[in-house]
Design an enzyme around this catalytic site. Structure first.
Site, PDB file in Angstrom:
ATOM      1  N   LYS A 269     -82.376 -10.131  27.620  1.00  0.00           N
ATOM      2  CA  LYS A 269     -82.922  -9.559  28.861  1.00  0.00           C
ATOM      3  C   LYS A 269     -84.243  -8.809  28.652  1.00  0.00           C
ATOM      4  O   LYS A 269     -85.061  -8.719  29.553  1.00  0.00           O
ATOM      5  CB  LYS A 269     -81.899  -8.630  29.524  1.00  0.00           C
ATOM      6  CG  LYS A 269     -80.747  -9.378  30.159  1.00  0.00           C
ATOM      7  CD  LYS A 269     -79.830  -8.437  30.926  1.00  0.00           C
ATOM      8  CE  LYS A 269     -78.682  -9.205  31.558  1.00  0.00           C
ATOM      9  NZ  LYS A 269     -77.847  -8.369  32.416  1.00  0.00           N
TER      10      LYS A 269
ATOM     11  N   ASP B  38     -79.615  -7.545  38.944  1.00  0.00           N
ATOM     12  CA  ASP B  38     -78.455  -6.696  38.613  1.00  0.00           C
ATOM     13  C   ASP B  38     -78.479  -5.422  39.456  1.00  0.00           C
ATOM     14  O   ASP B  38     -77.438  -4.925  39.885  1.00  0.00           O
ATOM     15  CB  ASP B  38     -78.482  -6.296  37.127  1.00  0.00           C
ATOM     16  CG  ASP B  38     -78.032  -7.439  36.216  1.00  0.00           C
ATOM     17  OD1 ASP B  38     -77.261  -8.305  36.667  1.00  0.00           O
ATOM     18  OD2 ASP B  38     -78.463  -7.466  35.044  1.00  0.00           O
TER      19      ASP B  38
HETATM   20  P1  NAP Z   1     -74.338  -3.354  25.695  1.00  0.00           P
HETATM   21  O1  NAP Z   1     -75.784  -3.297  25.961  1.00  0.00           O
HETATM   22  O2  NAP Z   1     -73.835  -3.990  24.444  1.00  0.00           O
HETATM   23  O3  NAP Z   1     -73.783  -1.830  25.750  1.00  0.00           O
HETATM   24  C1  NAP Z   1     -72.440  -1.552  25.526  1.00  0.00           C
HETATM   25  C2  NAP Z   1     -72.150  -0.089  25.889  1.00  0.00           C
HETATM   26  O4  NAP Z   1     -70.730   0.097  25.836  1.00  0.00           O
HETATM   27  C3  NAP Z   1     -72.762   0.932  24.936  1.00  0.00           C
HETATM   28  O5  NAP Z   1     -73.127   2.069  25.667  1.00  0.00           O
HETATM   29  C4  NAP Z   1     -71.602   1.215  23.979  1.00  0.00           C
HETATM   30  O6  NAP Z   1     -71.653   2.478  23.379  1.00  0.00           O
HETATM   31  C5  NAP Z   1     -70.442   1.202  24.956  1.00  0.00           C
HETATM   32  N1  NAP Z   1     -69.139   0.930  24.339  1.00  0.00           N
HETATM   33  C6  NAP Z   1     -68.722  -0.223  23.769  1.00  0.00           C
HETATM   34  N2  NAP Z   1     -67.446  -0.092  23.351  1.00  0.00           N
HETATM   35  C7  NAP Z   1     -67.052   1.169  23.682  1.00  0.00           C
HETATM   36  C8  NAP Z   1     -65.845   1.899  23.515  1.00  0.00           C
HETATM   37  N3  NAP Z   1     -64.774   1.357  22.932  1.00  0.00           N
HETATM   38  N4  NAP Z   1     -65.792   3.161  23.988  1.00  0.00           N
HETATM   39  C9  NAP Z   1     -66.859   3.718  24.597  1.00  0.00           C
HETATM   40  N5  NAP Z   1     -68.049   3.087  24.757  1.00  0.00           N
HETATM   41  C10 NAP Z   1     -68.136   1.822  24.314  1.00  0.00           C
HETATM   42  O7  NAP Z   1     -73.555  -4.109  26.871  1.00  0.00           O
HETATM   43  P2  NAP Z   1     -73.965  -4.155  28.420  1.00  0.00           P
HETATM   44  O8  NAP Z   1     -74.834  -5.311  28.683  1.00  0.00           O
HETATM   45  O9  NAP Z   1     -74.436  -2.800  28.806  1.00  0.00           O
HETATM   46  O10 NAP Z   1     -72.550  -4.486  29.113  1.00  0.00           O
HETATM   47  C11 NAP Z   1     -71.545  -3.511  29.183  1.00  0.00           C
HETATM   48  C12 NAP Z   1     -70.385  -4.000  30.048  1.00  0.00           C
HETATM   49  O11 NAP Z   1     -70.816  -4.201  31.384  1.00  0.00           O
HETATM   50  C13 NAP Z   1     -69.774  -5.330  29.602  1.00  0.00           C
HETATM   51  O12 NAP Z   1     -68.386  -5.232  29.760  1.00  0.00           O
HETATM   52  C14 NAP Z   1     -70.325  -6.335  30.571  1.00  0.00           C
HETATM   53  O13 NAP Z   1     -69.464  -7.449  30.773  1.00  0.00           O
HETATM   54  C15 NAP Z   1     -70.399  -5.494  31.837  1.00  0.00           C
HETATM   55  N6  NAP Z   1     -71.409  -5.989  32.781  1.00  0.00           N
HETATM   56  C16 NAP Z   1     -70.968  -6.370  34.008  1.00  0.00           C
HETATM   57  C17 NAP Z   1     -71.870  -6.827  34.940  1.00  0.00           C
HETATM   58  C18 NAP Z   1     -71.378  -7.239  36.290  1.00  0.00           C
HETATM   59  O14 NAP Z   1     -72.079  -7.968  36.988  1.00  0.00           O
HETATM   60  N7  NAP Z   1     -70.213  -6.763  36.696  1.00  0.00           N
HETATM   61  C19 NAP Z   1     -73.246  -6.915  34.634  1.00  0.00           C
HETATM   62  C20 NAP Z   1     -73.668  -6.507  33.363  1.00  0.00           C
HETATM   63  C21 NAP Z   1     -72.723  -6.048  32.437  1.00  0.00           C
HETATM   64  P3  NAP Z   1     -72.473   2.700  22.001  1.00  0.00           P
HETATM   65  O15 NAP Z   1     -73.906   2.912  22.400  1.00  0.00           O
HETATM   66  O16 NAP Z   1     -71.846   3.873  21.411  1.00  0.00           O
HETATM   67  O17 NAP Z   1     -72.279   1.449  21.175  1.00  0.00           O
END
Ligand code: NAP
Length: 282
Positions: free
Chosen positions: A71, A107
């Site tokens: 992205k 988004d």
């Molecule tokens: P990302 O950039 O990899 O970021 C992941 C985030 O989750 C980081 O802040 C990480 O913390 C935190 N994290 C991961 N495991 C954790 C745990 N066990 N406890 C607490 N914090 C944790 O991923 P992303 O793109 O932001 O996506 C995050 C989530 O949003 C995913 O589940 C994705 O499927 C969902 N999402 C949904 C949509 C939708 O349309 N509904 C759109 C985008 C994303 P650290 O910094 O400490 O690693």
């Protein structure tokens, strides 16, 4: 619909990408409207994103969704960036106009449409506790900051990432109180939860096979809502617990749906058949 020599190609670049619901969502929409279009998933390795962007031009692919981990890295390979994608620093939709690539971000709009429809939330004047500081948190931050939230606390497992995101948005939106917090700082989390109008989980905690976040939801105001971007499972433990305590709460399928619908409209200029798309991803 049969693929023909005239079929327009759309798709998604990600790595991995085989789990994506976007192909089924967009192909159902094309079929419902009888459009001569097809949508494919392309697994693009991180170092190949520049070549993949060039291929969009070379092959005349009409539009592409961009997902993890491309992205941000796609941006230098585009000809133009829409203002929302620029503020967010991330692109999830690319439109190809005769070889000119424009990056947009749906988004933000998708999130806003979902929280308004499902929770009746408008960001203006709200106090927000946002869990997570990754790519999805950027979309949520943009949505609240661009629409007049009053106060946002970004709580992340890794404090430094919350600090970085808070200071980046703090510089752009000086009139909003934006503060970072460590997710395990129970004193601060409890205080911010008690003031919040909306709690948003943008972390991957709670996804299938991932541990969930433990928050003292009992301190939430009665009117507070909870939105969990995680959509697998449909009802996460966070959503279930919030509902049990009597709060309006929703999982992330609506955001996925509306970001897709907005991309569809950017590409085709045709109103997206939202109910067809919803059925496809459900
Ligand atoms: P990302 O950039 O990899 O970021 C992941 C985030 O989750 C980081 O802040 C990480 O913390 C935190 N994290 C991961 N495991 C954790 C745990 N066990 N406890 C607490 N914090 C944790 O991923 P992303 O793109 O932001 O996506 C995050 C989530 O949003 C995913 O589940 C994705 O499927 C969902 N999402 C949904 C949509 C939708 O349309 N509904 C759109 C985008 C994303 P650290 O910094 O400490 O690693």
């Amino acid at each position: 619909m049969a693929i023909k020599a005239t079929t327009k190609i759309y798709g998604i670049f990600g790595h991995p990408v085989s789990h994506s619901l976007s192909p089924v969502m967009h192909n159902s929409a094309f079929a419902a409207l009888g459009l001569d279009c097809a949508y494919l998933a392309f697994d693009v390795a991180p170092k190949e994103i520049g070549k993949a962007a060039q291929a969009v031009k070379t092959l005349g692919i009409k539009g592409i969704n961009i997902t993890i981990p491309h992205k941000e890295s796609i941006i230098p390979h585009l000809d133009e960036i829409a203002s929302d994608a620029e503020i967010m620093g991330a692109v999830n939709t690319v439109r190809n106009d005769d070889g000119r690539l424009t990056g947009c971000n749906t988004d933000v709009g998708g999130f806003l449409m979902a929280v308004e429809e499902e929770l009746g939330i408008k960001p203006g004047g709200s106090s927000v506790l946002l869990v997570g500081a990754g790519g999805a948190a950027r979309a949520v931050m943009s949505a609240f900051c661009m629409n007049g939230a009053e106060r946002i606390c970004i709580a992340n497992r890794t404090y430094d990432k919350a600090l970085k995101l808070a200071s980046e948005f703090g510089k752009q939106f000086k009139n909003i109180r934006i503060e970072p917090a460590a997710l395990d700082d129970s004193r601060v989390i409890k205080a911010r939860l008690a003031e919040a109008d909306i709690l948003v989980n943008s972390s991957s905690a709670g996804m299938e096979d991932e541990e969930t976040i433990e928050l003292p939801l009992d301190v939430l105001k009665g009117t507070a809502c909870v939105y969990d971007l995680v959509y697998k499972p449909r009802e996460t433990r966070l959503v279930k617990e919030a509902r049990r305590l009597g709060h309006r709460a929703s999982g992330g399928l609506g955001m996925l749906l509306y970001q897709g619908a907005l991309s569809f409209e950017i590409w085709t200029g045709v109103k997206a058949p939202v109910e067809v798309m919803r059925k496809a991803i459900e």
